[in-house]
Write an enzyme that holds these catalytic residues in place. Structure first.
Site, PDB file in Angstrom:
ATOM      1  N   GLU A  53      -5.145  38.732 -71.963  1.00  0.00           N
ATOM      2  CA  GLU A  53      -4.148  39.428 -71.139  1.00  0.00           C
ATOM      3  C   GLU A  53      -3.260  40.354 -71.967  1.00  0.00           C
ATOM      4  O   GLU A  53      -2.808  41.385 -71.476  1.00  0.00           O
ATOM      5  CB  GLU A  53      -3.283  38.428 -70.370  1.00  0.00           C
ATOM      6  CG  GLU A  53      -4.012  37.722 -69.222  1.00  0.00           C
ATOM      7  CD  GLU A  53      -4.699  36.436 -69.660  1.00  0.00           C
ATOM      8  OE1 GLU A  53      -4.776  36.167 -70.881  1.00  0.00           O
ATOM      9  OE2 GLU A  53      -5.150  35.682 -68.764  1.00  0.00           O
ATOM     10  N   PHE A 115       0.050  23.165 -61.539  1.00  0.00           N
ATOM     11  CA  PHE A 115      -0.942  23.636 -62.501  1.00  0.00           C
ATOM     12  C   PHE A 115      -0.844  25.156 -62.655  1.00  0.00           C
ATOM     13  O   PHE A 115      -0.791  25.878 -61.669  1.00  0.00           O
ATOM     14  CB  PHE A 115      -2.355  23.247 -62.044  1.00  0.00           C
ATOM     15  CG  PHE A 115      -3.434  23.762 -62.960  1.00  0.00           C
ATOM     16  CD1 PHE A 115      -3.522  23.311 -64.275  1.00  0.00           C
ATOM     17  CD2 PHE A 115      -4.350  24.697 -62.519  1.00  0.00           C
ATOM     18  CE1 PHE A 115      -4.493  23.788 -65.122  1.00  0.00           C
ATOM     19  CE2 PHE A 115      -5.331  25.190 -63.369  1.00  0.00           C
ATOM     20  CZ  PHE A 115      -5.408  24.738 -64.678  1.00  0.00           C
ATOM     21  N   LYS A 165       0.134  32.679 -54.345  1.00  0.00           N
ATOM     22  CA  LYS A 165      -1.229  32.647 -53.793  1.00  0.00           C
ATOM     23  C   LYS A 165      -1.234  32.611 -52.268  1.00  0.00           C
ATOM     24  O   LYS A 165      -2.028  33.300 -51.625  1.00  0.00           O
ATOM     25  CB  LYS A 165      -1.949  31.412 -54.352  1.00  0.00           C
ATOM     26  CG  LYS A 165      -3.441  31.422 -54.104  1.00  0.00           C
ATOM     27  CD  LYS A 165      -4.149  30.320 -54.876  1.00  0.00           C
ATOM     28  CE  LYS A 165      -5.644  30.425 -54.603  1.00  0.00           C
ATOM     29  NZ  LYS A 165      -6.402  29.368 -55.300  1.00  0.00           N
TER      30      LYS A 165
END
Lengths: 577, 163
Positions: A53, A115, A165
């Site tokens: 990244e 997570f 998300k």
């Protein structure tokens, strides 16, 4: 939900198309898997998969610096997001327009130590121009528009958009706003006419002017305006590291770089001038040394779009807040052609007495390599330099002819920047060769991007100035720490030729001066894959001139064995004992 | 170094206060007191910060605050005429003997007793910082158990005659 509604992920793709995005530099992961699904069939935008990244952010920076467009990054949550931090900080320091999209865990999990959760908004708050957490899919399109607006206007900078998300999976109608209004954000482009008139007065009464030019000139696309001003005034130009390229490096009025490792004559000229016009520069400590002793005899004009850059480090007589191009357009017609003949003669004399120089021999000098790249490319290549000695030698010996061709990490000084930045630049610039200059230390910090370069058949010219040391730290240990070389030896460097080949590139290596040019020429014939050129240079070479950190012009260390004391006495009678 | 009262209007949304406080810590500016609440407009919060620094530092603070996208207005009230108040709650040890005197002190400072028990009373006072400081000083000999201060809130004075 109406049938016309789109998911957040689809809105994301459509919004980027609206912003005319050409490339996304990214890396997928769990939190953005839905976004990547929406990108599977997109045809307007190319996604470049980097191998880390950090590489993605530097590539986006390289693209943005080379083209002036906004660089776009997409990564997942948690480690994906935290790996972007160095690049974001780098872009913030160097005012690079970026929009970094980070995935985030679903909203109901935020704060639960889920997570791959990281509070990237909190983490990046002090290194972004602004950041957003999108909590509602209905806000997504507006937020993306605002992010691009903020990143690219005023003093540009990075903006982070954090996308949970579940938000990206929910639906909303797609309406891309034509513009966004932010009541707390009104960049000021047009300089105050009263201030401009005051500046004109100072400039017109000057006999020994210097234009001190920074990256702001490049950012505001004001090279032509700068050129016109310099020519009208007959004023010499000293550039900061970020300003190189803003003014043609081979012009008689160019004094090259100023500051810690700037040319002898630019620093002395700044010290002795009677009028210093700072244009898109911020009086950084690497330029000023001791700010109280910086250019002590001059009246100072400072043009900058960022009000907080004014009088932050050095007090100026006339600040002008505004976009450099707009201000120069108004300023130049009002100034007189100055009689600077004597001043320019003096500077020409200094240039002959104290040129940038080195002694050539059988063993390779890094300076020689850069000089030859400059000759072969006529100063018109895009050159990304890393950080340290290689960066300073590039700044000194590559005579940048065009803006947006000098790409380096100036403010943050990020090792490992050069190579991924060159990848991004190569996507943005097709008509000129792209050179990445590195030390043997920095190249190993993002070497994994060899895979990205090879996979995309990028004809990058990767130069390694290999001296087996972390050279700049070694130089400081040499000069200021009694030559106690503490942990600066890179004793176990890989075989860079084999490494290039393993990744699908081409490699050359040599330790002989007369093989440098043939290798460079050979490399420039390769157009479908990256080429690594591993030049084993002499090991213990120092960058000169040097003004020690926090020092003054009186403390310039010129290239050794010169007759510097004599010349110094002439240039600066009161400070030389 | 002079004390400055800086009044900031900021978008009343998630993280906005954090940006202001983060700016002070990241750039090494100090905060003497800070108070936050909504303003006349629900979507805007008013933050009042008291900070010490020489003029250059304060100038930078104001410029840096103005750079925050969520900040819509910054005013250094210090050079204007302004009204300022602070609210304090002081819990003081009290018994049968000391209670009358404490009530007198409270009255002198035009404050209120808002809680009372066998062993303590809690006084609520508002006023300028100096007034609050003075009252606390008077209460100290009785044994202060707890203090909660809001920090300064301030508005520019509109009345232009003699006050």
């Amino acid at each position: 939900m109406s049938t016309n509604d789109l998911t957040g992920s689809e809105i994301f793709v459509k919004s980027l198309i609206e912003e005319n995005v050409e490339y996304i530099f990214g890396y997928p992961g769990g939190a953005v898997i839905g976004v990547y699904d929406a990108m599977h069939d997109m045809s307007h935008i190319r996604h470049i998969l980097t191998r880390h990244e950090q590489g993605a952010v530097h590539a986006a920076e390289g693209y943005a610096k080379a083209t002036g467009k906004v660089g776009v990054v997409l990564v997942t949550s948690g480690p994906g997001a935290t790996n972007t931090v160095t690049g974001i900080a780098d872009a913030y320091m160097d005012s690079v327009p970026l929009v970094v999209f980070t995935g985030q865990v679903a909203t109901h999990l935020i704060g639960n130590d889920a997570f791959q959760e990281a509070d990237i908004i909190g983490i990046t708050r002090s290194i972004t121009k602004h950041n957003f957490l999108v909590k509602d899919v209905k806000q997504l399109a507006w937020t993306i528009k605002a992010a691009f607006h903020i990143a690219s206007t005023g003093r540009p900078g990075p903006v982070v958009v954090d996308m949970p998300k579940d938000v990206m999976a929910s639906n909303a109608p797609f309406l891309y706003p034509k513009e966004v209004k932010l009541r707390g954000y009104h960049p000021f482009y047009f300089g105050h006419m009263g201030q401009i008139n005051k500046a004109v007065e100072i400039i017109n009464s000057s006999r020994k002017p210097v234009l001190y030019v920074g990256g702001g000139v490049v950012t505001s696309n004001a090279s032509t305006e700068l050129f016109n001003l310099a020519k009208k005034l007959n004023a010499p130009v000293a550039m900061t590291l970020m300003g190189l390229g803003a003014f043609p490096g081979n012009d008689d009025l160019s004094m090259g770089m100023l500051g810690m490792h700037g040319t002898w004559y630019s620093n002395v000229a700044v010290d002795q001038c009677d009028c210093l016009v700072a244009i898109g520069a911020r009086f950084d400590d690497r330029v000023t040394g001791n700010p109280n002793m910086f250019s002590p005899n001059s009246k100072k004009v400072h043009i900058d779009i960022d009000p907080s850059a004014i009088s932050k480090n050095v007090k100026v007589d006339v600040p002008i807040v505004g976009d450099v191009r707009h201000v120069l357009e108004r300023l130049t017609p009002l100034v007189n052609a100055l009689d600077t003949k004597e001043w320019l003669e003096q500077i020409a004399e200094w240039k002959t007495e104290h040129p940038l120089r080195y002694e050539n021999g059988d063993e390779i000098r890094a300076q020689y390599v850069i000089e030859k790249i400059n000759e072969l490319t006529k100063g018109s290549a895009v050159v990304t330099a890393d950080v340290g000695q290689n960066q300073m030698w590039t700044a000194q010996f590559y005579r940048f002819m065009n803006p947006r061709s000098n790409i380096t990490s100036g403010g943050l000084g990020t090792m490992g920047f050069s190579f991924p930045a060159a990848i991004g630049a190569a996507f943005g610039v097709k008509d000129r060769p792209v050179f990445s200059v590195n030390g043997d230390g920095g190249i190993q910090m993002n070497i994994q991007e060899m895979a990205t370069a090879a996979a995309n058949k990028l004809p990058l010219k990767i130069v390694i100035l290999n001296n087996g040391y972390l050279g700049m730290v070694r130089q400081w240990q040499d000069l200021f720490y009694k030559k106690r070389y503490s942990h600066v030896t890179l004793g176990n460097n890989p075989d860079f030729v084999k490494l290039a080949e393993a990744f699908g590139g081409v490699g050359f290596a040599t330790d002989k001066t007369d093989e440098v040019v043939p290798i460079l020429k050979e490399a420039m014939k390769i157009h479908d894959k990256p080429v690594v050129m591993d030049f084993h240079t002499i090991q213990e070479d120092n960058v000169y001139p040097m003004i020690p950190s926090g020092g003054t012009v009186a403390q310039i260390l010129d290239y050794p064995k010169s007759v510097k004391e004599l010349k110094m006495a002439k240039a600066h009678p009161e400070t030389v004992k | 170094m002079k004390k400055h009262t800086i009044s900031i209007l900021v978008e009343n949304k998630f993280g906005a206060l954090n940006r202001i406080v983060g700016l002070f810590s990241a750039r090494g500016y100090n905060i003497d007191s800070i108070s936050v609440g909504t303003s006349e407009d629900d979507s805007v919060a008013r933050v009042t910060i008291v900070s010490k620094g020489d003029d250059d530092v304060i100038e930078q603070i104001i410029k840096q605050l103005n750079k925050l996208i969520d900040v819509t207005k910054v005013v250094d009230l210090t050079y204007d005429s302004f009204v300022e108040r602070e609210l304090v709650l002081v819990k003081v040890a009290a018994n049968r003997n000391s209670r009358p005197e404490l009530m007198q002190i409270s009255e002198i400072f035009r404050s209120k007793i808002i809680d009372i028990s066998q062993r303590s009373i809690t006084i609520e006072a508002t006023g300028s910082e100096q007034k609050v400081d003075a009252m606390i000083k008077m209460l100290e000999p009785f044994g202060i158990k707890e203090i909660a201060r809001t920090g300064r809130v301030a508005l520019k004075r509109e009345f232009e005659g003699e006050v």
